[in-house]
Scaffold this motif. Structure first.
Motif, PDB file in Angstrom:
ATOM      1  N   LYS A 186       6.062  14.942 -13.412  1.00  0.00           N
ATOM      2  CA  LYS A 186       5.418  14.331 -12.258  1.00  0.00           C
ATOM      3  C   LYS A 186       6.424  14.131 -11.139  1.00  0.00           C
ATOM      4  CE  LYS A 186       2.777  10.171 -10.933  1.00  0.00           C
ATOM      5  NZ  LYS A 186       2.371   8.808 -11.335  1.00  0.00           N
ATOM      6  N   ASP A 187       6.047  14.532  -9.943  1.00  0.00           N
ATOM      7  CA  ASP A 187       6.815  14.289  -8.724  1.00  0.00           C
ATOM      8  C   ASP A 187       6.051  13.211  -7.957  1.00  0.00           C
ATOM      9  OD1 ASP A 187       8.183  14.313  -6.347  1.00  0.00           O
ATOM     10  OD2 ASP A 187       7.995  16.459  -5.993  1.00  0.00           O
ATOM     11  N   GLU A 188       6.591  12.011  -7.947  1.00  0.00           N
ATOM     12  CA  GLU A 188       5.831  10.836  -7.537  1.00  0.00           C
ATOM     13  C   GLU A 188       6.411  10.172  -6.289  1.00  0.00           C
ATOM     14  OE1 GLU A 188       4.872   7.826 -10.652  1.00  0.00           O
ATOM     15  OE2 GLU A 188       6.145   6.511  -9.438  1.00  0.00           O
ATOM     16  N   ILE A 189       5.550   9.910  -5.322  1.00  0.00           N
ATOM     17  CA  ILE A 189       5.933   9.127  -4.144  1.00  0.00           C
ATOM     18  C   ILE A 189       4.979   7.941  -4.031  1.00  0.00           C
ATOM     19  CG2 ILE A 189       6.239   9.069  -1.646  1.00  0.00           C
ATOM     20  CD1 ILE A 189       6.842  12.024  -1.694  1.00  0.00           C
ATOM     21  N   ARG A 190       5.549   6.742  -3.971  1.00  0.00           N
ATOM     22  CA  ARG A 190       4.766   5.515  -3.787  1.00  0.00           C
ATOM     23  C   ARG A 190       5.194   4.833  -2.496  1.00  0.00           C
ATOM     24  NH1 ARG A 190       2.533   3.321  -8.698  1.00  0.00           N
ATOM     25  NH2 ARG A 190       3.195   4.519 -10.524  1.00  0.00           N
ATOM     26  N   TYR A 191       4.217   4.279  -1.801  1.00  0.00           N
ATOM     27  CA  TYR A 191       4.462   3.435  -0.641  1.00  0.00           C
ATOM     28  C   TYR A 191       3.899   2.054  -0.970  1.00  0.00           C
ATOM     29  CZ  TYR A 191       5.166   7.936   1.679  1.00  0.00           C
ATOM     30  OH  TYR A 191       5.604   9.204   2.018  1.00  0.00           O
ATOM     31  N   ILE A 192       4.743   1.043  -0.955  1.00  0.00           N
ATOM     32  CA  ILE A 192       4.361  -0.291  -1.433  1.00  0.00           C
ATOM     33  C   ILE A 192       4.524  -1.314  -0.311  1.00  0.00           C
ATOM     34  CG2 ILE A 192       4.828  -2.095  -3.143  1.00  0.00           C
ATOM     35  CD1 ILE A 192       6.089   0.156  -4.882  1.00  0.00           C
ATOM     36  N   SER A 193       3.527  -2.157  -0.139  1.00  0.00           N
ATOM     37  CA  SER A 193       3.564  -3.190   0.897  1.00  0.00           C
ATOM     38  C   SER A 193       4.618  -4.248   0.571  1.00  0.00           C
ATOM     39  CB  SER A 193       2.187  -3.861   1.011  1.00  0.00           C
ATOM     40  OG  SER A 193       2.275  -5.028   1.821  1.00  0.00           O
ATOM     41  N   LEU A 194       5.595  -4.400   1.457  1.00  0.00           N
ATOM     42  CA  LEU A 194       6.591  -5.450   1.276  1.00  0.00           C
ATOM     43  C   LEU A 194       6.086  -6.794   1.791  1.00  0.00           C
ATOM     44  CD1 LEU A 194       9.863  -3.501   2.108  1.00  0.00           C
ATOM     45  CD2 LEU A 194       9.258  -4.538  -0.076  1.00  0.00           C
ATOM     46  N   GLN A 195       4.979  -6.778   2.527  1.00  0.00           N
ATOM     47  CA  GLN A 195       4.340  -8.046   2.889  1.00  0.00           C
ATOM     48  C   GLN A 195       3.703  -8.685   1.667  1.00  0.00           C
ATOM     49  OE1 GLN A 195       1.729  -8.116   6.268  1.00  0.00           O
ATOM     50  NE2 GLN A 195       3.072  -6.868   7.553  1.00  0.00           N
ATOM     51  N   LEU A 196       3.040  -7.869   0.842  1.00  0.00           N
ATOM     52  CA  LEU A 196       2.397  -8.382  -0.362  1.00  0.00           C
ATOM     53  C   LEU A 196       3.360  -8.477  -1.539  1.00  0.00           C
ATOM     54  CD1 LEU A 196      -1.003  -6.436  -0.231  1.00  0.00           C
ATOM     55  CD2 LEU A 196      -0.566  -8.792   0.468  1.00  0.00           C
ATOM     56  N   CYS A 197       4.393  -7.645  -1.532  1.00  0.00           N
ATOM     57  CA  CYS A 197       5.355  -7.613  -2.650  1.00  0.00           C
ATOM     58  C   CYS A 197       6.784  -7.728  -2.114  1.00  0.00           C
ATOM     59  CB  CYS A 197       5.212  -6.319  -3.448  1.00  0.00           C
ATOM     60  SG  CYS A 197       3.550  -6.010  -4.076  1.00  0.00           S
ATOM     61  N   PRO A 198       7.144  -8.889  -1.564  1.00  0.00           N
ATOM     62  CA  PRO A 198       8.486  -9.043  -0.994  1.00  0.00           C
ATOM     63  C   PRO A 198       9.577  -8.854  -2.041  1.00  0.00           C
ATOM     64  CG  PRO A 198       7.352 -11.158  -1.177  1.00  0.00           C
ATOM     65  CD  PRO A 198       6.336 -10.116  -1.459  1.00  0.00           C
ATOM     66  N   ARG A 199      10.637  -8.149  -1.615  1.00  0.00           N
ATOM     67  CA  ARG A 199      11.819  -7.902  -2.447  1.00  0.00           C
ATOM     68  C   ARG A 199      11.551  -7.034  -3.676  1.00  0.00           C
ATOM     69  NH1 ARG A 199      15.510 -13.444  -2.422  1.00  0.00           N
ATOM     70  NH2 ARG A 199      15.560 -13.703  -0.152  1.00  0.00           N
ATOM     71  N   ILE A 200      10.429  -6.337  -3.698  1.00  0.00           N
ATOM     72  CA  ILE A 200      10.197  -5.429  -4.824  1.00  0.00           C
ATOM     73  C   ILE A 200      11.198  -4.275  -4.789  1.00  0.00           C
ATOM     74  CG2 ILE A 200       8.495  -3.893  -3.699  1.00  0.00           C
ATOM     75  CD1 ILE A 200       6.943  -3.937  -6.385  1.00  0.00           C
ATOM     76  N   ASP A 201      11.801  -4.048  -3.615  1.00  0.00           N
ATOM     77  CA  ASP A 201      12.823  -3.002  -3.500  1.00  0.00           C
ATOM     78  C   ASP A 201      14.071  -3.337  -4.303  1.00  0.00           C
ATOM     79  OD1 ASP A 201      12.840  -5.045  -1.399  1.00  0.00           O
ATOM     80  OD2 ASP A 201      14.679  -4.084  -0.708  1.00  0.00           O
ATOM     81  N   ARG A 202      14.213  -4.591  -4.742  1.00  0.00           N
ATOM     82  CA  ARG A 202      15.365  -5.003  -5.537  1.00  0.00           C
ATOM     83  C   ARG A 202      15.135  -4.857  -7.042  1.00  0.00           C
ATOM     84  NH1 ARG A 202      17.721 -10.385  -2.356  1.00  0.00           N
ATOM     85  NH2 ARG A 202      17.481  -9.538  -0.232  1.00  0.00           N
ATOM     86  N   LEU A 203      13.928  -4.489  -7.434  1.00  0.00           N
ATOM     87  CA  LEU A 203      13.614  -4.333  -8.848  1.00  0.00           C
ATOM     88  C   LEU A 203      13.893  -2.908  -9.306  1.00  0.00           C
ATOM     89  CD1 LEU A 203      10.238  -6.313  -9.110  1.00  0.00           C
ATOM     90  CD2 LEU A 203      12.571  -7.155  -9.418  1.00  0.00           C
TER      91      LEU A 203
END
Length: 251
Positions: free
Chosen positions: A145-162
């Motif tokens: 699988k070649d996967e691209i996700r775009y995630i709301s940082l307004q709804l999920c703050p700091r998820i980029d640190r996980l």
């Protein structure tokens, strides 16, 4: 007369062979076997060990015993729009089928502006900032699988640190306490060629792929995530489960 645990194991194996239990499905637990067959803990445990020893299932500590993928070409069956399947996550789904998952991170970027995508004929918008994650998902040594996700940082703050090894769906629910109201997905077919810039499947021949566009929504129609992914066409089968509502005829 065969021992009780052998008879029970053969009955469950027959359900696997017939397709009643699919790869990745959970085999009845010891407690469930005890209640169903009115047997002892020892007999239930031996039944599960018998199924595992014959190569039909695999026990994962703390989670249960799961049906292994024994298809000759290791094709994976996935159900579109299934919240339960999505909740389990890609890595865990492979593990319970007996594969070794691996993720290669190609990009992890925070986009200041929002973005939109068309899914099922409707445009959905994520307001910025948005986390973009581009992963290659491996099963053993193959890119599946070649996967691209775009995630709301307004709804999920700091998820980029996980970690990118998480089940994102479970993280939305458990960590951010978001209620998932709907998962909308569309599937189309495409051909990728070895020289295509966006072909990351590490094969030297044209390859058929499934292109999946998806959106994850809250009850208020807020967009948590937009996905655009490619699945190897020779490794996947997709199922759609319908639950029609019965409406009595008016006469």
């Amino acid at each position: 007369m065969k021992p009780k645990f052998v008879a029970i194991s053969e009955e469950i194996i027959e359900k696997i062979i017939s397709g009643e239990l699919l790869p990745g499905d959970k085999v009845p637990s010891e407690n469930e076997l005890i209640k169903t067959y009115h047997i002892s803990n020892t007999t239930a445990r031996k039944s599960l060990l018998e199924i595992e020893s014959k190569g039909w299932a695999r026990r994962i500590k703390g989670k249960g015993t799961f049906v292994l993928n024994r298809t000759s070409d290791h094709q994976l069956l996935r159900t579109l729009g299934s919240i339960d399947s999505t909740r389990r996550g890609f890595n865990e789904g492979l593990q319970v089928e007996g594969f070794t998952p691996k993720n290669i991170l190609l990009e992890k970027t925070v986009l200041k502006d929002g973005l939109s995508a068309a899914v099922m004929g409707k445009h959905y918008i994520i307001e910025g900032p948005v986390l973009k994650i581009h992963l290659l998902r491996y099963a053993d040594d193959d890119v599946l699988k070649d996967e691209i996700r775009y995630i709301s940082l307004q709804l999920c703050p700091r998820i980029d640190r996980l970690s990118t090894d998480i089940s994102y769906f479970k993280t939305y629910e458990d960590h951010y306490k978001l209620q998932i109201n709907d998962v909308k997905q569309t599937l189309s077919a495409d051909i990728l060629y070895p020289k295509d810039n966006h072909n990351n499947f590490e094969v030297d021949r044209p390859i058929a792929v499934f292109a999946l566009d998806g959106v994850v929504l809250t009850p208020a129609e807020e967009v948590i995530e937009i996905e655009r992914s490619y699945y190897r066409g020779d490794k996947y089968k997709f199922a759609v489960v319908a639950h029609p509502q019965y409406e009595p005829s008016k006469s």
